[in-house]
Write an enzyme that holds these catalytic residues in place. Structure first.
Site, PDB file in Angstrom:
ATOM      1  N   ASP A 102     -21.772 -29.722  11.855  1.00  0.00           N
ATOM      2  CA  ASP A 102     -22.904 -29.855  10.936  1.00  0.00           C
ATOM      3  C   ASP A 102     -22.359 -30.296   9.570  1.00  0.00           C
ATOM      4  OD1 ASP A 102     -25.313 -29.630   9.659  1.00  0.00           O
ATOM      5  OD2 ASP A 102     -25.538 -27.472   9.911  1.00  0.00           O
ATOM      6  N   ARG A 164     -29.158 -17.574  22.609  1.00  0.00           N
ATOM      7  CA  ARG A 164     -27.881 -18.122  23.100  1.00  0.00           C
ATOM      8  C   ARG A 164     -27.904 -18.318  24.617  1.00  0.00           C
ATOM      9  NH1 ARG A 164     -23.992 -17.729  18.976  1.00  0.00           N
ATOM     10  NH2 ARG A 164     -24.147 -15.916  17.630  1.00  0.00           N
TER      11      ARG A 164
HETATM   12  P1  IMP Z   1     -20.680 -26.405   9.820  1.00  0.00           P
HETATM   13  O1  IMP Z   1     -19.572 -25.538   9.293  1.00  0.00           O
HETATM   14  O2  IMP Z   1     -21.778 -26.616   8.814  1.00  0.00           O
HETATM   15  O3  IMP Z   1     -20.219 -27.679  10.476  1.00  0.00           O
HETATM   16  O4  IMP Z   1     -21.441 -25.560  10.912  1.00  0.00           O
HETATM   17  C1  IMP Z   1     -20.871 -25.223  12.055  1.00  0.00           C
HETATM   18  C2  IMP Z   1     -21.327 -23.852  12.505  1.00  0.00           C
HETATM   19  O5  IMP Z   1     -22.650 -23.517  12.044  1.00  0.00           O
HETATM   20  C3  IMP Z   1     -21.397 -23.870  14.002  1.00  0.00           C
HETATM   21  O6  IMP Z   1     -20.230 -23.359  14.555  1.00  0.00           O
HETATM   22  C4  IMP Z   1     -22.607 -23.024  14.323  1.00  0.00           C
HETATM   23  O7  IMP Z   1     -22.217 -21.682  14.537  1.00  0.00           O
HETATM   24  C5  IMP Z   1     -23.489 -23.084  13.103  1.00  0.00           C
HETATM   25  N1  IMP Z   1     -24.580 -24.082  13.276  1.00  0.00           N
HETATM   26  C6  IMP Z   1     -24.669 -25.315  12.724  1.00  0.00           C
HETATM   27  N2  IMP Z   1     -25.789 -25.942  13.108  1.00  0.00           N
HETATM   28  C7  IMP Z   1     -26.430 -25.089  13.935  1.00  0.00           C
HETATM   29  C8  IMP Z   1     -27.651 -25.194  14.681  1.00  0.00           C
HETATM   30  O8  IMP Z   1     -28.388 -26.198  14.681  1.00  0.00           O
HETATM   31  N3  IMP Z   1     -27.967 -24.102  15.442  1.00  0.00           N
HETATM   32  C9  IMP Z   1     -27.206 -22.987  15.487  1.00  0.00           C
HETATM   33  N4  IMP Z   1     -26.046 -22.854  14.824  1.00  0.00           N
HETATM   34  C10 IMP Z   1     -25.662 -23.907  14.050  1.00  0.00           C
END
Ligand code: IMP
Ligand code: MG
Length: 181
Positions: A102, A164
């Site tokens: 993300d 989940r």
């Molecule tokens: P980042 O650090 O923003 O890349 O987010 C990564 C983490 O955020 C992932 O390992 C997920 O646990 C959580 N995450 C990001 N997007 C989603 C989503 O759409 N649904 C659920 N969890 C998410």
């Protein structure tokens, strides 16, 4: 639970086919290297367990936990280590297994954490790549699917620790978030 779902983005069959493809690709790329798959709890656990069974070469896995979203649908700005690895990664061919890319902060943190420990190599394998501006510019080596920039649940991904166990990846109805936030 089904009445909370707005739409299914990826079906059980689509996911199974893609995970099989990723397993075959990793088996080919890492022949003779006994890769160590490192997964980030909890979201990646279902992806990891399916992927492991599609890898046809000797490999091992380890788990780590970093701080997560809580009951929100936006990424928290700082990533914290909650549970470290048990296995030594020095001289190992590491593949980081993540559920979703993300902002990129989680993978960035894990990559830095692992690189400090002198692995032979590090690559990243992400099931879902959100098509949004990523804060961290990171090279993803294996991608399951590109998905729209929406909050998704299922196949390991949660909202407030629920959903989940859905076998597919889906978007929840807006009222589910309004109800619980
Ligand atoms: P980042 O650090 O923003 O890349 O987010 C990564 C983490 O955020 C992932 O390992 C997920 O646990 C959580 N995450 C990001 N997007 C989603 C989503 O759409 N649904 C659920 N969890 C998410
Ligand atoms: Mg996660």
């Amino acid at each position: 639970m089904n009445s909370d779902i707005e739409k299914i983005l990826l079906s059980q069959d689509q996911i199974a086919t893609r995970v099989k493809g990723l397993g075959a690709q990793i088996s080919q790329d890492y022949a003779g290297k006994n890769p160590l798959l490192i997964s980030v709890l909890k979201g990646s656990i279902i992806f990891l367990s399916d992927l492991l069974r599609q890898i046809t070469i000797p490999c091992s896995f380890d788990l780590m936990t970093v701080s997560s979203y809580g009951k929100k649908t936006k990424s928290s700005s700082s990533v914290k280590l909650v549970m470290d690895l048990k296995q030594d990664v020095a001289n190992q061919h590491v593949i980081i297994i993540e559920d979703v890319f993300d902002s990129g902060r989680t993978i960035y943190y894990i990559l830095e954490h692992i690189k400090l420990r002198n692995p032979a190599s590090v690559k990243t394998c992400v099931l879902l790549n959100k098509l949004c501006p990523h804060e961290m510019n990171i090279q993803l080596d294996y991608i399951g699917f590109d998905i729209p920039n929406e909050f998704v649940v299922g196949y390991g991904l949660d909202y407030g620790e629920l959903y989940r166990n859905l076998p597919y990846v889906c978007v929840l109805k807006p009222e589910v978030y309004q109800k619980q936030s």
